[in-house]
Design a protein around this motif. Structure first.
Motif, mmCIF file in Angstrom:
data_model
loop_
_atom_site.group_PDB
_atom_site.id
_atom_site.type_symbol
_atom_site.label_atom_id
_atom_site.label_comp_id
_atom_site.label_asym_id
_atom_site.label_seq_id
_atom_site.Cartn_x
_atom_site.Cartn_y
_atom_site.Cartn_z
ATOM 1 N N TYR A 1 0.835 -1.203 0.000
ATOM 2 C CA TYR A 1 0.000 0.000 0.000
ATOM 3 C C TYR A 1 0.873 1.258 0.000
ATOM 4 O O TYR A 1 0.651 2.198 -0.785
ATOM 5 C CB TYR A 1 -0.939 0.016 1.224
ATOM 6 C CG TYR A 1 -1.506 1.382 1.517
ATOM 7 C CD1 TYR A 1 -2.531 1.904 0.722
ATOM 8 C CD2 TYR A 1 -0.998 2.179 2.552
ATOM 9 C CE1 TYR A 1 -3.030 3.181 0.969
ATOM 10 C CE2 TYR A 1 -1.489 3.449 2.801
ATOM 11 C CZ TYR A 1 -2.500 3.943 2.007
ATOM 12 O OH TYR A 1 -2.988 5.204 2.233
ATOM 13 N N THR A 2 1.904 1.276 0.858
ATOM 14 C CA THR A 2 2.736 2.474 0.993
ATOM 15 C C THR A 2 3.518 2.739 -0.297
ATOM 16 O O THR A 2 3.607 3.886 -0.748
ATOM 17 C CB THR A 2 3.698 2.338 2.203
ATOM 18 O OG1 THR A 2 2.927 1.922 3.331
ATOM 19 C CG2 THR A 2 4.381 3.646 2.524
ATOM 20 N N MET B 1 -1.400 14.922 -2.920
ATOM 21 C CA MET B 1 0.005 14.505 -2.785
ATOM 22 C C MET B 1 0.637 14.322 -4.168
ATOM 23 O O MET B 1 0.029 13.714 -5.049
ATOM 24 C CB MET B 1 0.061 13.199 -2.006
ATOM 25 C CG MET B 1 1.451 12.665 -1.862
ATOM 26 S SD MET B 1 1.600 11.728 -0.360
ATOM 27 C CE MET B 1 2.346 10.256 -0.992
HETATM 28 C C1 HEC Z 1 1.726 18.753 -1.211
HETATM 29 C C2 HEC Z 1 1.531 17.998 -0.011
HETATM 30 C C3 HEC Z 1 2.164 16.646 0.148
HETATM 31 C C4 HEC Z 1 3.470 16.290 -0.023
HETATM 32 C C5 HEC Z 1 4.622 17.161 -0.510
HETATM 33 C C6 HEC Z 1 3.564 14.915 0.396
HETATM 34 N N1 HEC Z 1 2.352 14.443 0.785
HETATM 35 FE FE1 HEC Z 1 1.937 12.578 1.498
HETATM 36 N N2 HEC Z 1 -0.042 13.063 1.612
HETATM 37 C C7 HEC Z 1 -0.573 14.299 1.379
HETATM 38 C C8 HEC Z 1 -1.988 14.275 1.649
HETATM 39 C C9 HEC Z 1 -2.930 15.464 1.521
HETATM 40 C C10 HEC Z 1 -2.301 12.966 2.055
HETATM 41 C C11 HEC Z 1 -3.678 12.451 2.493
HETATM 42 C C12 HEC Z 1 -4.574 12.291 1.303
HETATM 43 C C13 HEC Z 1 -4.262 11.070 0.535
HETATM 44 O O1 HEC Z 1 -4.165 9.982 1.162
HETATM 45 O O2 HEC Z 1 -4.093 11.156 -0.667
HETATM 46 C C14 HEC Z 1 -1.048 12.222 2.025
HETATM 47 C C15 HEC Z 1 -0.930 10.887 2.352
HETATM 48 C C16 HEC Z 1 0.271 10.206 2.496
HETATM 49 C C17 HEC Z 1 0.412 8.828 2.903
HETATM 50 C C18 HEC Z 1 -0.713 7.884 3.267
HETATM 51 C C19 HEC Z 1 -1.002 7.978 4.750
HETATM 52 C C20 HEC Z 1 -2.008 6.948 5.224
HETATM 53 O O3 HEC Z 1 -2.196 6.854 6.440
HETATM 54 O O4 HEC Z 1 -2.627 6.258 4.402
HETATM 55 C C21 HEC Z 1 1.750 8.541 2.927
HETATM 56 C C22 HEC Z 1 2.415 7.231 3.299
HETATM 57 C C23 HEC Z 1 2.439 9.749 2.500
HETATM 58 N N3 HEC Z 1 1.522 10.740 2.248
HETATM 59 C C24 HEC Z 1 3.815 9.856 2.410
HETATM 60 C C25 HEC Z 1 4.473 10.966 1.862
HETATM 61 C C26 HEC Z 1 5.913 11.012 1.620
HETATM 62 C C27 HEC Z 1 6.907 9.924 2.002
HETATM 63 C C28 HEC Z 1 6.170 12.219 1.032
HETATM 64 C C29 HEC Z 1 7.470 12.734 0.491
HETATM 65 C C30 HEC Z 1 8.120 11.904 -0.521
HETATM 66 C C31 HEC Z 1 4.895 12.932 0.930
HETATM 67 N N4 HEC Z 1 3.904 12.136 1.440
HETATM 68 C C32 HEC Z 1 4.754 14.203 0.395
HETATM 69 C C33 HEC Z 1 0.114 15.414 0.954
HETATM 70 C C34 HEC Z 1 1.456 15.465 0.655
#
Ligand code: HEC
Length: 216
Positions: A169-170, A186
């Motif tokens: 998933y991740t 994201m």
């Molecule tokens: C512009 C903002 C943004 C950036 C930059 C970003 N994220 Fe996210 N991320 C989000 C948002 C908003 C969500 C929640 C919505 C979704 O799940 O799509 C999320 C969700 C996630 C999740 C899922 C969490 C879960 O509990 O299911 C993971 C893992 C994650 N991000 C890892 C990362 C990592 C590692 C990076 C850097 C490489 C990163 N994100 C960069 C906005 C961002």
């Protein structure tokens, strides 16, 4: 002008606008915005004019935003399915790298701008939106906190079959977040070529390795 004539003028204007005026939530207005962007943006370095071309998911999600009308279930499902199909799984089934390098990538907000050299390595910019390690107190909150990410999901050994679903998933989420959430904010790190497979492996370790400071 008397109040009555102002009123009459406003009513006529409103009536005409129903036919042709561009309001911020109309397609015509958005088309004008695109024209202004195209005219005022110039290509430089690695930031080319192709940045203004959006794919179907971006287009539909922006449209849902400015029209204030959520996507239908069918549209969301299609975006998720199409994006999920783009996910590339790591070669040799190697999902986990080095959490120390993962922290450096998560901290690094550089990349993809006109002042970055062609072919330079991009950062993940993860702290801009997420809390991750407890020691880094400067972080954004657009995304959920990822502190204790692996621990909270019961990952005690990354090689155990029990950890496999959360590892898959991740990886998928980092490769293309729209595979699970149609209008995710994201960045699609793998899909859009922002991060390499090796960088993603290091970030996976940061989030999932029980030894990573994220899981202490
Ligand atoms: C512009 C903002 C943004 C950036 C930059 C970003 N994220 Fe996210 N991320 C989000 C948002 C908003 C969500 C929640 C919505 C979704 O799940 O799509 C999320 C969700 C996630 C999740 C899922 C969490 C879960 O509990 O299911 C993971 C893992 C994650 N991000 C890892 C990362 C990592 C590692 C990076 C850097 C490489 C990163 N994100 C960069 C906005 C961002």
């Amino acid at each position: 002008m008397k109040t009555t004539s102002i009123k009459a003028w406003a009513m006529t204007a409103t009536a005409l606008c129903l036919v042709s005026c561009a309001t911020p939530n109309s397609t015509a207005y958005q088309e004008d915005v695109q024209k202004v962007l195209a005219a005022s943006f110039r290509a430089e370095g690695q930031a080319g004019m192709d940045r203004l071309t959006t794919d179907e998911a971006n287009r539909l999600c922006s449209e849902a935003d400015y029209k204030g009308k959520p996507l239908s279930d069918k549209q969301s499902e299609k975006i998720r399915t199409d994006n999920f199909k783009t996910i590339q799984w790591p070669k040799n089934n190697q999902f986990i790298g080095d959490y120390k390098q993962g922290e450096v990538i998560a901290q690094d907000g550089r990349g993809k701008t006109w002042s970055d050299k062609e072919g330079s390595v991009n950062g993940g910019n993860c702290y801009n939106c997420h809390q991750i390690s407890k020691t880094e107190i400067s972080h954004g909150t657009l995304g959920p906190s990822l502190y204790n990410y692996g621990k909270l999901r019961g990952v005690t050994d990354v090689n155990s079959p029990n950890a496999k679903p959360i590892i898959d998933y991740t990886w998928a989420k980092l490769w293309n977040a729209r595979g699970y959430n149609a209008c995710s904010n994201m960045p699609r790190f793998g899909h859009n070529g922002i991060l390499t497979e090796t960088q993603l492996q290091h970030l996976m370790a940061l989030l999932l390795d029980p030894k990573s400071p994220v899981n202490q």
